[in-house]
Design an enzyme around this catalytic site. Structure first.
Site, short mmCIF file in Angstrom:
data_model
loop_
_atom_site.label_atom_id
_atom_site.label_comp_id
_atom_site.label_asym_id
_atom_site.label_seq_id
_atom_site.Cartn_x
_atom_site.Cartn_y
_atom_site.Cartn_z
N ARG A 135 -10.33 -11.09 1.18
CA ARG A 135 -11.10 -12.64 0.95
C ARG A 135 -10.47 -13.73 0.48
O ARG A 135 -11.67 -14.60 0.60
CB ARG A 135 -11.32 -11.70 -1.02
CG ARG A 135 -11.25 -12.31 -1.62
CD ARG A 135 -11.11 -10.93 -2.73
NE ARG A 135 -10.97 -9.80 -2.81
CZ ARG A 135 -10.90 -8.79 -3.46
NH1 ARG A 135 -11.63 -8.62 -4.77
NH2 ARG A 135 -11.23 -7.34 -3.08
N LYS A 142 0.65 -1.00 -0.39
CA LYS A 142 0.06 -0.27 -0.10
C LYS A 142 0.51 1.02 0.05
O LYS A 142 1.68 1.01 0.54
CB LYS A 142 -1.13 -0.32 1.29
CG LYS A 142 -2.18 -1.03 0.93
CD LYS A 142 -2.81 -0.85 2.31
CE LYS A 142 -4.22 -1.80 2.33
NZ LYS A 142 -5.42 -1.55 1.63
#
Ligand code: BES
Ligand code: ZN
Ligand code: ZN
Length: 491
Positions: free
Chosen positions: A332, A258
């Protein structure tokens, strides 16, 4: 902070300070004793407008009788007293329709609003209210029983205190909370609440065939853990509910690192697991007539020589293969395996997952609203209703027949990254749906927006909010408690 009902009229209660609500800008009420002064000071009684009059020992706050307005106004009034020397306060009771809804809202607003996270501050805010007494008088002389008021306050207190404890977990920095310490803390909770607990370490996860979960945590020197807590009610079990929580104790993004401004605050990525822990705890404390399983997927998404990579293909617990196209879409992967685990071990009637899953849900709904997704329209509608009653903002993001194509992979059964950046909250949910067998019993809550706030927001302080606890508990109550007691609106 405690809220108590005193079996006395408002003026008979002795307290350091009085909280007075100005309802719908109406100053002509016997409880509004400083009307002239309020007018002189330009106080209009707008929603959440607060005025503290030290000399008359009263705090005035504008609100309507709507329960969410009461919740927020109470928090604002409490905050105006922060750091002051008053220890006790009193207030009248304000009922709209249902005699208990606003009593609950008042207690929740007071306890949620008094929270602040100061554990790491050498200098802590001193003083603060200790007890608020509610009178046995109502604003328009509506009647209520002390017994019901007491019960409502007790329930609101349990829920708000648990929400505050969830905020504590999420606010705790990632150098203190990582998968092992989170699991240890869950163990302490289990011991305290008498819950069953099972903790799976990295070897157990391998045994269980949870390659996707393991891949996410592999580059961290803090190994992953799966925590499975169970609450079993004493009497009849009305349903079995499994709650799977995303517990990324830190999400650096992995090799798809990130950018700096997005990495800071990513301790919040354990919010789903923290709320799942709060929910199972609330189920126990409120003695809900359902079996609740909380399954926490705890891992740290880091970089390193052994990090999982874009292009890796992973096999989930149910045998499905996943092409990794972005290591920052890690939640996920963890949830895929945890959903399989929940279905295999628990075979629940309802399967709920809670996760700070996508930035896209914030693009879609704004910071304050959680996304409710799933295949069962009726169930989604019930969650929206539970959201409304609990004060948590929730909105559905709809699936459609075209979106599933976006998560197809050319080399595996499914891709962890959609081929379009639009609708990212929905495509993430559809990915999870690939690991759900009975799609009608599943609900996905994306709490990326409301889980954490860098500014004070309503009754939420800066930092973690505890999102997800109250909406799920309310849904359970509406579905399995109130219905059977013949309560109409289930609030
Ligand atoms: N934990 C983040 C989602 C998130 C973002 C939560 C901001 C709270 C605030 C998640 O793991 C993530 O990084 N998602 C990516 C997905 C993308 C790579 C498909 C995102 O939302 O950008
Ligand atoms: Zn991520
Ligand atoms: Zn994440």
């Amino acid at each position: 902070m405690r809220v108590e009902i005193a079996d006395k009229r408002l003026e008979e209660i002795s307290a350091d300070i009085e909280i007075v609500f100005i309802i719908d800008k109406n100053f002509d009420h016997p409880w509004v004793k400083d009307k002239e002064e309020l007018e002189l000071l330009g106080f209009k009684g707008e929603q959440d407008e607060v005025l503290f009059l030290p000399s008359s020992r009263r705090v005035y706050v504008g609100t309507s009788l709507d329960s969410q307005d009461i919740r927020i106004a109470t928090a604002k009034a409490i905050r105006a007293l922060r750091g002051k020397k008053f220890k006790t306060a009193k207030a009248g009771v304000y009922i709209q329709n249902c005699p208990i809804t606003n009593i609950k809202a008042f207690a929740e607003g007071a306890i949620l609003g008094s929270y602040s996270f100061e554990r790491y501050k050498s200098k802590k805010t001193e003083g603060g209210l200790e007890t608020i007494y509610l009178a046995n008088e109502e604003y328009s002389n509506k009647s209520f029983t002390l017994e019901n008021a007491q019960k409502s306050i007790k329930e609101a207190t349990i829920l708000a205190e648990i929400t505050n404890s969830v905020r504590d977990i999420v606010n705790t920095p990632p150098n203190e909370i990582y998968p092992e310490t989170f699991a240890q803390m869950a163990k302490e909770v289990a011991l305290e609440e008498n819950l069953e607990i099972k903790i799976l370490d990295e070897n157990d996860l391998k045994q269980e065939g949870m390659e996707a979960f393991l891949a996410v945590g592999r580059a961290s020197s803090n190994p992953p853990r799966l925590v499975h807590l169970t609450y079993k009610p004493k009497g009849e079990v009305k349903a079995k509910i499994a709650i799977v929580g995303k517990g990324l104790t830190y999400d650096s993004g992995g090799l798809n690192l990130k950018p700096s401004e997005h990495m800071v605050t990513m301790k919040l990525d354990k919010s789903g697991a923290s709320s799942a822990l709060g929910i199972v705890r609330a189920a126990k404390k409120l003695e809900l007539p359902v079996e609740v399983h909380a399954i926490l997927g705890l891992a740290e998404n880091m970089v390193g020589g052994n990090a999982y990579k874009p292009d890796d293909i992973l096999r989930a617990k149910n045998g499905k293969t996943i092409e990794v196209r972005n290591t920052d879409a890690e939640g996920r992967l963890v949830l895929a395996d945890c959903l399989c685990y929940a279905q295999e071990k628990v075979n629940p009637d309802y399967l709920i997952d809670i996760a700070t899953l996508t930035g896209a849900s914030m693009i879609a709904l704004g910071r304050y609203t959680m996304g409710v997704m799933g295949f069962n329209d009726e169930l989604k509608e019930k969650f929206l209703k539970a959201g409304e009653a609990s004060g948590e903002l929730a909105a559905t993001l709809p699936f459609n027949r075209f979106l599933p194509k976006l998560i197809e992979s050319k080399v595996a059964d499914v891709s962890n990254l959609a081929s379009s950046r639009y609708g990212g909250a929905i495509t993430a949910a559809l990915f999870l749906g690939e690991f759900v067998e009975n799609r009608d019993r599943w609900i996905h809550l994306d709490i990326a927006g409301p889980a954490y706030s860098e500014e004070e927001w309503g009754y939420n302080p800066v930092g973690a909010t505890g999102a997800g606890v109250r909406i799920v508990v309310k849904w359970i109550q509406k579905e399995f408690v109130f219905k059977h007691h013949g309560e109409k609106n289930g609030s």
